[in-house]
Design an enzyme around this catalytic site. Structure first.
Site, PDB file in Angstrom:
ATOM      1  N   CYS A   1       0.824  -1.205   0.000  1.00 22.46           N
ATOM      2  CA  CYS A   1       0.000   0.000   0.000  1.00 22.46           C
ATOM      3  C   CYS A   1       0.861   1.259   0.000  1.00 22.46           C
ATOM      4  CB  CYS A   1      -0.888   0.021   1.241  1.00 22.46           C
ATOM      5  SG  CYS A   1      -2.219  -1.184   1.227  1.00 22.46           S
TER       6      CYS A   1
ATOM      7  N   GLU B   1       0.643   3.761   1.974  1.00 22.34           N
ATOM      8  CA  GLU B   1       1.039   4.160   3.328  1.00 22.34           C
ATOM      9  C   GLU B   1       2.307   3.427   3.751  1.00 22.34           C
ATOM     10  OE1 GLU B   1      -1.917   3.270   2.218  1.00 22.34           O
ATOM     11  OE2 GLU B   1      -3.555   4.146   3.365  1.00 22.34           O
TER      12      GLU B   1
ATOM     13  N   CYS C   1      -6.202   0.804   4.992  1.00 17.01           N
ATOM     14  CA  CYS C   1      -6.650  -0.558   5.311  1.00 17.01           C
ATOM     15  C   CYS C   1      -6.233  -0.909   6.738  1.00 17.01           C
ATOM     16  CB  CYS C   1      -6.079  -1.560   4.311  1.00 17.01           C
ATOM     17  SG  CYS C   1      -4.323  -1.949   4.569  1.00 17.01           S
TER      18      CYS C   1
ATOM     19  N   CYS D   1      -2.475  -1.180   7.329  1.00 12.88           N
ATOM     20  CA  CYS D   1      -1.781   0.115   7.321  1.00 12.88           C
ATOM     21  C   CYS D   1      -2.080   0.915   8.577  1.00 12.88           C
ATOM     22  CB  CYS D   1      -2.142   0.905   6.068  1.00 12.88           C
ATOM     23  SG  CYS D   1      -1.274   0.281   4.615  1.00 12.88           S
TER      24      CYS D   1
HETATM   25  N1  THU Z   1      -4.466   0.829  -1.293  1.00  5.06           N
HETATM   26  C1  THU Z   1      -3.536   1.666  -0.741  1.00  5.06           C
HETATM   27  O1  THU Z   1      -2.396   1.764  -1.226  1.00  5.06           O
HETATM   28  N2  THU Z   1      -3.887   2.385   0.344  1.00  5.06           N
HETATM   29  C2  THU Z   1      -5.144   2.432   0.874  1.00  5.06           C
HETATM   30  O2  THU Z   1      -5.379   3.183   1.819  1.00  5.06           O
HETATM   31  C3  THU Z   1      -6.194   1.569   0.317  1.00  5.06           C
HETATM   32  C4  THU Z   1      -5.781   0.644  -0.755  1.00  5.06           C
HETATM   33  C5  THU Z   1      -4.093   0.085  -2.509  1.00  5.06           C
HETATM   34  C6  THU Z   1      -3.815  -1.369  -2.354  1.00  5.06           C
HETATM   35  C7  THU Z   1      -4.046  -1.861  -3.767  1.00  5.06           C
HETATM   36  O3  THU Z   1      -2.862  -1.654  -4.542  1.00  5.06           O
HETATM   37  C8  THU Z   1      -5.123  -0.952  -4.302  1.00  5.06           C
HETATM   38  O4  THU Z   1      -5.119   0.190  -3.459  1.00  5.06           O
HETATM   39  C9  THU Z   1      -6.518  -1.572  -4.309  1.00  5.06           C
HETATM   40  O5  THU Z   1      -6.825  -2.084  -3.068  1.00  5.06           O
END
Ligand code: THU
Length: 144
Positions: free
Chosen positions: A66, A68, A99, A102
């Protein structure tokens, strides 16, 4: 020994404009060919420094990271340890809240008062504290 004291909440000279701009710019660099859901994040540390990251997906889907987590890794590499604010920039109709995993990763370097700015491409949508997103959390102090 690591310093696990929660960072004081102190306003940045530019308010939240800098951290949101950093997260927005990071979103443009996201590598998300599978979900096509681009996310940028930035963290601000107690010394005012801002570190950004983006989501980095992988053909082996669970190995993606992610935005974050990416921003926190950049922060650690720069020597930062105490997070006062986090900005996350996603898109779509819903809030792009961090999520569960995170939220815990942010907790490692922040506390209940750490501000989490949930944004869209147009700017701030909603502000939370980490305490609201992750109540009764387990952190470094719980190991003492
Ligand atoms: N994702 C993030 O990078 N941060 C968030 O706060 C929510 C989701 C990303 C993970 C994945 O690569 C994509 O968004 C879809 O879930």
């Amino acid at each position: 020994m690591a310093d696990h004291t929660p960072a004081p909440r102190r306003a940045a000279p530019d308010g939240d404009a800098g951290i949101i701009a950093a997260a927005t710019a990071a979103r443009d660099l996201a590598y998300a060919p599978y979900s096509r859901f681009l996310v940028g994040a930035a963290v601000r540390t107690d010394d005012g420094a801002v570190h950004a990251g983006c989501n980095v997906e992988n053909a082996a889907y669970p190995e993606g990271i992610c935005a974050e987590a990416s921003a926190l890794a950049a922060m650690v590499m720069a020597g930062g340890r105490r997070v006062t604010e986090v900005a996350v920039v996603g898109a779509g109709d819903q809030l792009c809240t961090p999520c569960g995993g995170c939220r815990q990763k942010i907790r490692e370097f922040g506390g209940a008062g750490t501000r989490v700015l949930v944004c869209g491409p147009e700017g701030l949508r909603k502000e939370f504290t980490l305490g609201e997103l992750l109540p009764e959390s387990f952190g470094p102090d719980n190991l003492a």
